[in-house]
Design an enzyme around this catalytic site. Structure first.
Site, PDB file in Angstrom:
ATOM      1  N   TYR A 114       0.835  -1.204   0.000  1.00 18.72           N
ATOM      2  CA  TYR A 114       0.000   0.000   0.000  1.00 18.72           C
ATOM      3  C   TYR A 114       0.870   1.255   0.000  1.00 18.72           C
ATOM      4  O   TYR A 114       1.908   1.295   0.654  1.00 18.72           O
ATOM      5  CB  TYR A 114      -0.906   0.057   1.244  1.00 18.72           C
TER       6      TYR A 114
ATOM      7  N   GLU B 223     -18.448   0.529  22.948  1.00 19.79           N
ATOM      8  CA  GLU B 223     -19.403   0.642  21.830  1.00 19.79           C
ATOM      9  C   GLU B 223     -20.093   2.002  21.723  1.00 19.79           C
ATOM     10  O   GLU B 223     -20.762   2.282  20.737  1.00 19.79           O
ATOM     11  CB  GLU B 223     -20.441  -0.488  21.928  1.00 19.79           C
TER      12      GLU B 223
END
Ligand code: NI
Length: 394
Positions: free
Chosen positions: A299, A374
């Site tokens: 990448y 979360e």
């Protein structure tokens, strides 16, 4: 504009996002195997009546929200794949598949993007321009970004800017980190095969010892970064593999050395690759051996566009407040294939805080105990949404 509505909707859908993240977390799928994750995404978007294209780059899914008025197109990208790790957490949403785990938080990225899809879809009558939702397979290893781009994900309609996020447990939940310029490195690798001439360990003068040559190569490669590269330009060369020989009294024929080379700058990247090869060539030939050299450009470095990053920073402040916005100084030498999107269109990649010391959520990505707070899911969804709207209105 819209910050109040965005925050309100993101709170409303928070539990749904947690449910989605847990479902994906329990059923992790590795690179280019994200069939069920893709199905879940497809169903969610269809339920919202969003235009979808499945099977982009094998398992990728692309959604498109068209605003009420014509305008630019902004893309939000989330990666979907898990890692070949066995989860060591004891939560009730633990991975159900031994040897597979969402240890890099890509389950959270999918949930954030589905959240943004729901928020932006509810506001689409007021939007000028389009939002493309890119669910990308295989960020880890082989890379799904480039095949998606080759299949035209940035066309029809043409994407003008791109954004993505990554959860980061060093950053407390509630905060995000933005950075102008380079944020992730090019994680290239290379392989050197040193060919000597085997012989008896008692008579080294009759052999050409590839282990001794290899040791010189490893040592001198350490000086490439320290002596040849500007100390203000970050670069890394690490040798992580050196294999040769079979027993105590035989000089082997060959030695194999492998490693990783990382930079934040495309020019420096080519220079480091050349310096490694010329170093290897000089030492091996001087010592009478031969070599094979392979350098794999993986990448590219991920380089954030300054203007797009500033739009993100302003958008984020509307959602999380200025106290929770961190301007980052230092990039990471890790890699990220969002780099391919950032090469094609002005883009920004930011870190979404998911850590929580009090709850024991402290483990880094790629760790078998990695987890997220979360709460970050609705924050991520809201920030991505606010950015998209603000960008379309620039
Ligand atoms: Ni990741």
């Amino acid at each position: 504009m819209f910050a109040k509505e965005i925050k309100k909707i993101s709170k409303e859908i928070q539990n749904k996002l947690i449910e989605i993240r847990r479902k994906i977390h329990q059923n992790p799928e590795l690179a280019f195997e994200e069939y069920n994750t893709g199905k879940l995404i497809l169903n969610y978007l269809k339920q919202l009546d969003i235009e979808v294209t499945p099977e982009v780059a094998k398992t990728g899914v692309v959604g498109l929200i068209r605003g009420n008025q014509p305008g630019k197109t902004v893309a939000i990208r989330a990666d979907m794949d898990a890692l070949p790790i066995t989860e060591e957490n004891n939560c009730d949403y633990k991975s159900t598949i031994p040897g597979k785990m969402h240890a890099c938080g890509h389950d959270a990225h999918v949930a954030c993007l589905l959240g943004a899809a729901e928020i932006l879809n509810r506001l689409k009558d007021k939007l000028k321009g389009n939002i493309k939702l890119i669910f990308q397979p295989a960020e880890e290893g082989v890379g799904g970004a480039l095949p998606m781009i080759e299949e035209g994900v940035l066309d029809n309609p043409k994407v003008n800017a791109c954004i993505a996020t990554h959860v980061w447990s060093d950053i407390p939940v509630g905060q995000i980190l933005v950075k102008r310029g380079p944020i992730m490195a090019s994680p290239d690798d290379f392989e050197i095969v040193i060919k000597g001439k085997g012989g008896h360990g008692a008579m080294p003068h009759t052999a050409t010892d590839p282990i001794v040559i290899g040791c010189q190569v490893v040592n001198v490669l350490q000086t490439v970064i320290s002596r040849k590269i500007d100390p203000l330009s970050p670069a890394v060369i690490s040798i992580c593999y050196f294999h040769s020989g079979t027993c105590t009294n035989v000089i082997p024929d060959t030695a194999v050395i492998k490693g990783t080379a990382r930079t934040l700058d495309p020019e420096l990247r080519k220079r480091v690759a050349n310096l490694i090869e010329t170093t290897v060539a000089g030492i091996v030939t001087t010592m009478g051996g031969e070599y094979e050299f392979k350098y794999h450009y993986l990448y590219p470095p991920t380089i954030n566009d300054n203007t797009i990053t500033d739009i993100l920073a302003n958008a984020a402040v509307k959602i999380i407040g200025s106290n929770n916005l961190i301007w980052g100084n230092e990039p990471s030498m890790g890699g990220e294939d969002f780099a391919y999107f950032a090469e094609k269109v002005p883009s920004t990649f930011f870190r979404l805080g998911c850590g929580n010391q009090k709850k024991g959520i402290i483990y880094p990505i790629h760790n078998s105990k990695f987890d997220i707070d979360e709460e970050c899911l609705s924050i991520g969804a809201a920030v991505l949404s606010q950015f998209s709207i603000d960008y379309l209105n620039t």
